[in-house]
Design an enzyme around this catalytic site. Structure first.
Site, PDB file in Angstrom:
ATOM      1  N   ASP A 200      27.247  17.969  61.409  1.00 59.56           N
ATOM      2  CA  ASP A 200      26.527  17.351  62.512  1.00 59.56           C
ATOM      3  C   ASP A 200      26.495  15.878  62.142  1.00 59.56           C
ATOM      4  OD1 ASP A 200      24.473  16.079  64.001  1.00 59.56           O
ATOM      5  OD2 ASP A 200      23.718  18.048  64.551  1.00 59.56           O
ATOM      6  N   HIS A 201      27.305  15.058  62.811  1.00 60.43           N
ATOM      7  CA  HIS A 201      27.488  13.706  62.272  1.00 60.43           C
ATOM      8  C   HIS A 201      26.202  12.883  62.301  1.00 60.43           C
ATOM      9  CE1 HIS A 201      27.998  12.501  66.506  1.00 60.43           C
ATOM     10  NE2 HIS A 201      27.823  11.267  66.127  1.00 60.43           N
ATOM     11  N   HIS A 263      22.373  17.706  67.541  1.00 66.15           N
ATOM     12  CA  HIS A 263      21.854  16.429  67.034  1.00 66.15           C
ATOM     13  C   HIS A 263      20.338  16.300  67.214  1.00 66.15           C
ATOM     14  CE1 HIS A 263      26.062  15.708  67.012  1.00 66.15           C
ATOM     15  NE2 HIS A 263      26.182  15.252  68.237  1.00 66.15           N
TER      16      HIS A 263
END
Ligand code: BG6
Length: 513
Positions: A200-201, A263
């Site tokens: 999950d950047h 996110h």
């Protein structure tokens, strides 16, 4: 010298960050993410001297091209997308270690060729190499890739040792609870959980990592961080961009899957979880899972509904007219895909019982901003006014995750003068002012962490399933409703009325961050 370098009380929290000799293999080598993020991240790690000795990069894709062409593409990607310029002397070291293997994703023989190439590299450098597989393809081929990594023996290289094979899985991780469970099943039939790094950047963003530092390195917050002092929490992930050319993907996704399930839920978990017993990956992920488990099922129907969804209509952004979602290329004429979603959550534990958490995310909103705002309860009454009608402002602590990264606190202050009058003022901290602005990109940190085998900033299997479990009933409900109940908001606004109503029911309003 920047402030932080002069400071006598600097404490390094990070462990020794050396990665073993590694071959990174990118599946989906000709994809957008590879050019925009992955290759520039690897280049920036090289520039900072953080790549291990004997590092190699192998691009894997269907297109049959020679190594040299992949090297040229990689250099072009760095020139276009890297945060720092391509330096010839750094690239001269990396280019000959940038290789390419072509093959199908369901073609075992091609994976065997890949294995032979890696074995050849090991022979040449005379030592064992860790393999880190980065699955950056469309999700339809995730499962065949994983299976072939298993069947070719690539997944089980050096298993049980620090340099065991590792795999990074890009999003989307499933499209609902059932598909996420199935993907976890396929992955764990081939890899042990310690080999798996689900991306999950947002977790790689500096400011998201700093959330933990702010919460647990400062003693002043913890005593206030609960239902006795916090009135409510708002998490906003607003984007200015529209769907652009991505409707092919986005029509199957929508804001809930694309931004909220992953996110935004991660931001929530880090904000609200209990202090972990240590900073290791399992302790932090245990706390996040516990927090997600404490979230109450949402009400989906009627006036008390905890959810809102909407599509953007034509509007003005930065003074320029932009089209509505229904006018974007490749959007179905009867599309009910939401470009905005908002949720009102209740967390049923001792810390948060009765404190609403509001989450929202949308495309084509007024401004690109990601923010977590903790609104505290007001001071009782108002000593500074003749009547209680004039309320003091509530204190708000806001973490601005991006852009213009920082933190701010709203306090009441005396307006200078002979009368005692108060005004809310903002105390501001900006990362760029204190630390300079060239911070690493999320993918740099994440690729390095995976090479080191540190899963702290990645999602564990049970975590992703719990998050899907929360949002899947909403997805099913919306699927049945089709366009009924789908609200609208003008591009360039802060979202639809139905999102404002979610808060109004509790006497709250969204901040304009
Ligand atoms: C991605 C979504 O995960 O995150 C995109 O698929 C979105 O739709 C992007 O635009 C936002 O990321 P960032 O880092 O620009 O906030």
């Amino acid at each position: 010298m920047p402030d932080h370098e002069r400071h006598p009380f600097l404490h390094g929290l990070s462990k020794h960050r050396g990665a073993p000799p590694t071959v990174v293999v990118i599946f989906g080598a000709s994809g957008d993410l590879t050019a925009r993020k992955l290759i520039p991240a690897i280049y920036n790690l090289a520039l900072d001297g953080l790549l291990p000795a004997d590092f190699h990069l192998i691009g894997y894709g269907r297109k049959a091209i020679p190594d040299e062409e992949f090297q040229r593409d990689a250099a072009a990607a760095i020139r276009e997308f890297s945060r720092r310029e391509l330096k010839d002397e750094i690239w001269a070291g990396l280019a000959p270690r940038t290789l390419y293997v072509s093959g199908g994703y369901d073609e075992l023989a091609a994976f065997e060729r890949l294995a032979a190439r890696i074995a050849g590299l090991e022979k040449r450098v005379g030592q064992e190499l860790q393999t880190l597989f980065y699955v950056s393809t469309p999700p339809s081929v995730f499962a065949p890739i994983i299976r072939n990594l298993g069947a070719s023996g690539l997944a089980s290289r050096y298993v049980g040792q620090p340099h065991q094979s590792k795999v990074i899985i890009e999003k989307p991780f499933g499209k609902d609870l059932a598909s996420a469970r199935e993907l976890n099943r396929v992955i764990t039939s081939v890899f042990a959980e310690s080999q798996v790094f689900r991306i999950d950047h947002y977790l790689g963003k500096e400011t998201v990592q700093d959330l933990l530092v702010q919460r647990f390195a400062n003693a002043i917050f913890e005593p206030l961080w609960n239902r006795n002092f916090v009135d409510h929490v708002q998490i906003t992930v607003a984007e200015e961009v529209g769907v652009g050319t991505r409707a092919g993907y986005y029509e199957q996704s929508g804001a809930l899957r694309d931004m909220i399930q992953n996110h935004t839920m991660q931001l929530l978990a880090l904000t609200a979880m209990e202090p972990p017993v240590s900073l290791d990956a399992e302790s932090i992920r245990d706390e996040k899972v516990k927090l997600l488990q404490a979230i109450q099922p949402l009400r989906l129907d009627g006036a008390a509904s905890d959810v809102a969804r909407a599509q953007y209509t034509a509007g003005l952004l930065g003074g320029k007219p932009v089209p509505g979602y229904m006018q974007e290329p490749d959007v179905a004429a009867d599309s009910s895909t939401e470009t905005f979603a908002a949720l009102r959550l209740q967390i049923n534990n001792w810390r948060w019982h009765g404190v609403p958490f509001y989450l929202r995310s949308g495309k084509r909103m007024a401004r690109r901003v990601t923010e977590i705002a903790v609104r505290f309860k007001r001071a009782p009454g108002n000593l500074f006014a003749d009547s209680d009608r004039f309320q003091l402002a509530a204190n708000t602590l806001a973490f601005q995750i991006q852009p213009d990264e920082g933190m701010s606190m709203i306090l009441n202050a005396k307006i200078p003068g002979l009368e005692t009058r108060t005004q809310p003022v903002k105390m501001n901290f900006r990362y760029a002012t204190t630390f300079g602005s060239n911070t690493p990109e999320a993918y740099e940190r994440l690729v390095l962490d995976a090479m080191i085998g540190d899963g702290t900033l990645f999602i564990r299997g049970d975590e992703t399933e719990r998050s899907w479990q929360l949002v899947t009933p909403i997805l099913e409900h919306w699927k049945q409703e089709k366009r009924a109940g789908l609200d609208a908001y003008s591009a360039g606004s802060w979202g639809p009325k139905s999102a404002a109503d979610l808060l109004a029911a509790h006497g709250h309003v969204w901040r304009e961050p």
